[in-house]
Structure formats: structure tokens, C-alpha cells
Design a protein around this motif. Sequence first.
Motif, PDB file in Angstrom:
ATOM      1  N   GLY A  82       5.055   7.528   2.338  1.00  0.00           N
ATOM      2  CA  GLY A  82       3.501   7.521   3.092  1.00  0.00           C
ATOM      3  C   GLY A  82       3.800   7.930   4.567  1.00  0.00           C
ATOM      4  N   THR A  83       2.891   8.364   5.357  1.00  0.00           N
ATOM      5  CA  THR A  83       3.300   8.413   6.541  1.00  0.00           C
ATOM      6  C   THR A  83       4.038   7.742   7.692  1.00  0.00           C
ATOM      7  OG1 THR A  83       1.076   7.850   7.379  1.00  0.00           O
ATOM      8  CG2 THR A  83       0.553   9.967   6.941  1.00  0.00           C
ATOM      9  N   ASN A 133       1.039  -1.043  -0.196  1.00  0.00           N
ATOM     10  CA  ASN A 133      -0.482  -0.067  -0.392  1.00  0.00           C
ATOM     11  C   ASN A 133       0.976   1.384   0.002  1.00  0.00           C
ATOM     12  OD1 ASN A 133      -2.442  -1.385  -0.062  1.00  0.00           O
ATOM     13  ND2 ASN A 133      -2.645  -1.575   2.193  1.00  0.00           N
ATOM     14  N   THR A 134       2.185   0.943   0.224  1.00  0.00           N
ATOM     15  CA  THR A 134       2.895   2.583   0.527  1.00  0.00           C
ATOM     16  C   THR A 134       3.265   3.008  -1.020  1.00  0.00           C
ATOM     17  OG1 THR A 134       4.488   1.168   0.725  1.00  0.00           O
ATOM     18  CG2 THR A 134       3.601   1.905   2.547  1.00  0.00           C
ATOM     19  N   ASP A 138       2.675   6.035  10.080  1.00  0.00           N
ATOM     20  CA  ASP A 138       1.488   5.017  10.421  1.00  0.00           C
ATOM     21  C   ASP A 138       1.399   4.283   9.080  1.00  0.00           C
ATOM     22  OD1 ASP A 138       1.385   5.668  13.246  1.00  0.00           O
ATOM     23  OD2 ASP A 138      -0.179   6.569  12.638  1.00  0.00           O
ATOM     24  N   GLU A 139       1.209   4.499   8.165  1.00  0.00           N
ATOM     25  CA  GLU A 139       1.145   3.635   7.095  1.00  0.00           C
ATOM     26  C   GLU A 139       2.236   3.224   6.267  1.00  0.00           C
ATOM     27  OE1 GLU A 139      -1.638   7.044   4.539  1.00  0.00           O
ATOM     28  OE2 GLU A 139       0.192   7.293   3.643  1.00  0.00           O
ATOM     29  N   ARG A 140       3.677   3.871   6.717  1.00  0.00           N
ATOM     30  CA  ARG A 140       4.574   2.925   6.332  1.00  0.00           C
ATOM     31  C   ARG A 140       4.716   1.580   7.201  1.00  0.00           C
ATOM     32  NH1 ARG A 140       7.264   6.842   6.996  1.00  0.00           N
ATOM     33  NH2 ARG A 140       9.423   6.031   7.582  1.00  0.00           N
ATOM     34  N   ASP A 166       2.188  -0.945   6.957  1.00  0.00           N
ATOM     35  CA  ASP A 166       2.582  -2.206   5.288  1.00  0.00           C
ATOM     36  C   ASP A 166       3.207  -3.065   5.966  1.00  0.00           C
ATOM     37  OD1 ASP A 166       2.025  -2.490   2.610  1.00  0.00           O
ATOM     38  OD2 ASP A 166       3.265  -1.154   1.704  1.00  0.00           O
ATOM     39  N   LYS A 174       2.489   5.783  -2.328  1.00  0.00           N
ATOM     40  CA  LYS A 174       1.834   7.377  -1.121  1.00  0.00           C
ATOM     41  C   LYS A 174       3.177   7.957  -1.016  1.00  0.00           C
ATOM     42  CE  LYS A 174      -2.570   5.248   0.690  1.00  0.00           C
ATOM     43  NZ  LYS A 174      -2.158   4.044   1.555  1.00  0.00           N
ATOM     44  N   ASP A 192       4.594  11.150   1.499  1.00  0.00           N
ATOM     45  CA  ASP A 192       4.400  12.192   3.156  1.00  0.00           C
ATOM     46  C   ASP A 192       5.625  13.143   3.253  1.00  0.00           C
ATOM     47  OD1 ASP A 192       4.125  13.804   5.193  1.00  0.00           O
ATOM     48  OD2 ASP A 192       5.060  12.313   6.366  1.00  0.00           O
TER      49      ASP A 192
END
Length: 339
Positions: free
Chosen positions: A88-89, A77-78, A91-93, A96, A81, A83
Motif C-alpha cells: 500500500g501507499t 487494511n494493508t 499513507d495507507e501503511r 493501518d 493492498k 503500491d
Amino acid sequence: MNRKHFLSFLATAGVTMTTFKAWAKPAELAKEIKIPPFLQPGDTIGITSPAGYITTEQVQPAVQLMESWGFKVQIGNTIGKRDFSLGGTDDERTADLQQMLDDPNVKAIMCARGGYGAVRIIDRINFSRFKQQPKWVIGFSDITVFHCHLNRQLNIASIHSKMCNSFPSDWSLAEPVQIETILSIRQVLSGQDVKYTAPPVSGNRNGRAEGSLIGGNLSIIETLAGSASDINTDGKILFVEDTGEYLYSIDRMFWNLKRSGKLDKLKGLIVGGFKIKPEDPGDEFGRTAYEIVSEKIKEYDYPVCFDFPVGHQKNNFALKCGTKHLLNVDANGSSLVSI
């Protein structure tokens, strides 16, 4: 409690000095390295970006090639993405990477690129399932954070190699060494024996050594000093590389290795590619990278080789961190063989 009473206590408790010494031994020295299963055709490789930002289009050459090797690919998902400079953020990294570490169907994890960001999430990751079912974590540069952490805390082998952003979009334009180094990822993932060589360099120190291979990006290793991810180099073969650093910065980082004891009990030292940042006129450091390293290791007698094919360069071969290797340095050059 004085020494006599302490020894009496141990005897009363049924604890021998041999047992006590084993108990007191550092965990990372007492445990054997765990080697994740090598991949078979049909296995899945996950792609995630725990550090810098990368687009979906940029990972496609890697996806296509790994699928041609017979592997399935799961894009995280990253990918895509963002940031700012990160994939990604935090949290996202974290989420994932955690999902791929925990997913039993994912047999290896290819980090999409380096940059910066791994240290921001390393302490958020829960490795409990990963410890039960280890899998290969692949990458270099900023991914050195994971290589060092897996070695120090979990005793699990990993792969230091090129990542998705190093795969050429047009293979017909790729140089032979670029192709060879990318194909070395498949060799290591498949469990094939590998041997890498480098030509002789005047600063080399001849010798032969056997030990576990550990290392990566020098600036990352320096910043991990004193943390839970700090590596123990005793009895190991250390490899280092770096890019975009001034000569005085390289000197400072090697002083850090020396003063922290990381050079004292090595079996061998491998110095890979070092791309030097141009110095400002009138502010030259006055020493070459070869001289900087040689100064720090002159009192030791283990083999040392320079210009080894690892680092931020086209000839960056895949290395199995944590596993046993044989390093040989002589008049004909240097060689590193996985054993």
C-alpha cells in the motif's frame, strides 16, 4: 562561567552532583525496559504490512494457526493492498499500523512480511497511546526498523521472529525445525521461558554474559546510524543477521559497527545466519564471514558465537528484543536463555 562558580551555582540551586549526573544520563540508559502484557486465550493479534506487499491468501496459514492457538486475528487494511513492491501507499501503511497501535483490543501486532518500507513511515507514527498501553510488535528483516526505534526511543520490548510469509501452507511438508521456530512465537507471546542452543563453531569465543538483547538485520542497523532509531549497544548483547550480501558488504557493515562504537562496550555478540551473495569470478574478497567478524572484535574479551538460529533461514527462533538474557559460550556450543 568557570568551574568554581558553576559548582557554587549548583549548590545554591540545591542540585547535588549526584542529581546532576542522573539528569545528564542518556534517557535510554536511565529507563527500565517496558515489557508488554503476555497474551491470554481470546486476545486479538492484528496483522498489518508496514513494509512489502502480501496477498490475503498468503496470510491465511498464519491466521489459521494463530486461531488454533486460541487467539483472535484481525486482518489489517494493508493486506492485499499494493503500491508496486510496497504493501500500500505510505499513507495507507501508516494509517493501518497506527490504528492497530491505538486499538486497545489489539494485544499484539504481527507484521505480515519484510522487504522494504518501514523506514518510510517510522517518523509518521504517533506512539503516544502505544506508550501508555504497550503491545508486542512482531517481525524481522525490514521490521528491524521498529525493533530499534522501540528500544531507543520508547524502551519497549518487541519480538524478533518469523512473519506470516514464513508460515507453511501445508504443515505436513514442513521440516521439524520450521515448525519448532514458528511455535516459538507462541511460547514468547505466552510468556514462557525459552532457551535456544547452537553447536560449537571454531570461531566462537567462550564466555558468559548477561544483558539486554538488541539487534536484528545488520544492513538495517547500519542504515539507521545517526537517526532517531539508532541503537545504543552499551552493556547489551547484540545479535545480527543478514541475507543476499557480498562478503565485502558484510565487511563494510562490521567496520561501521566498530567505527561507530557499537562493538566497544558489548556484553556479548551473537552472529546469526548470513546468506552470502556469490562473488563474481576474479573479484573475490578473500575472507570468510567468520574472519570478517573476528577481525573486528579481536581486541575485546566478551563472548561471541556464530551460526546462531536467527535470520533469513528456516531455523529463525523468536527473540524478545530489549529484555534480559543470559548468553553462554563454551566447548559444547552456545546457549541463550531469557531471564
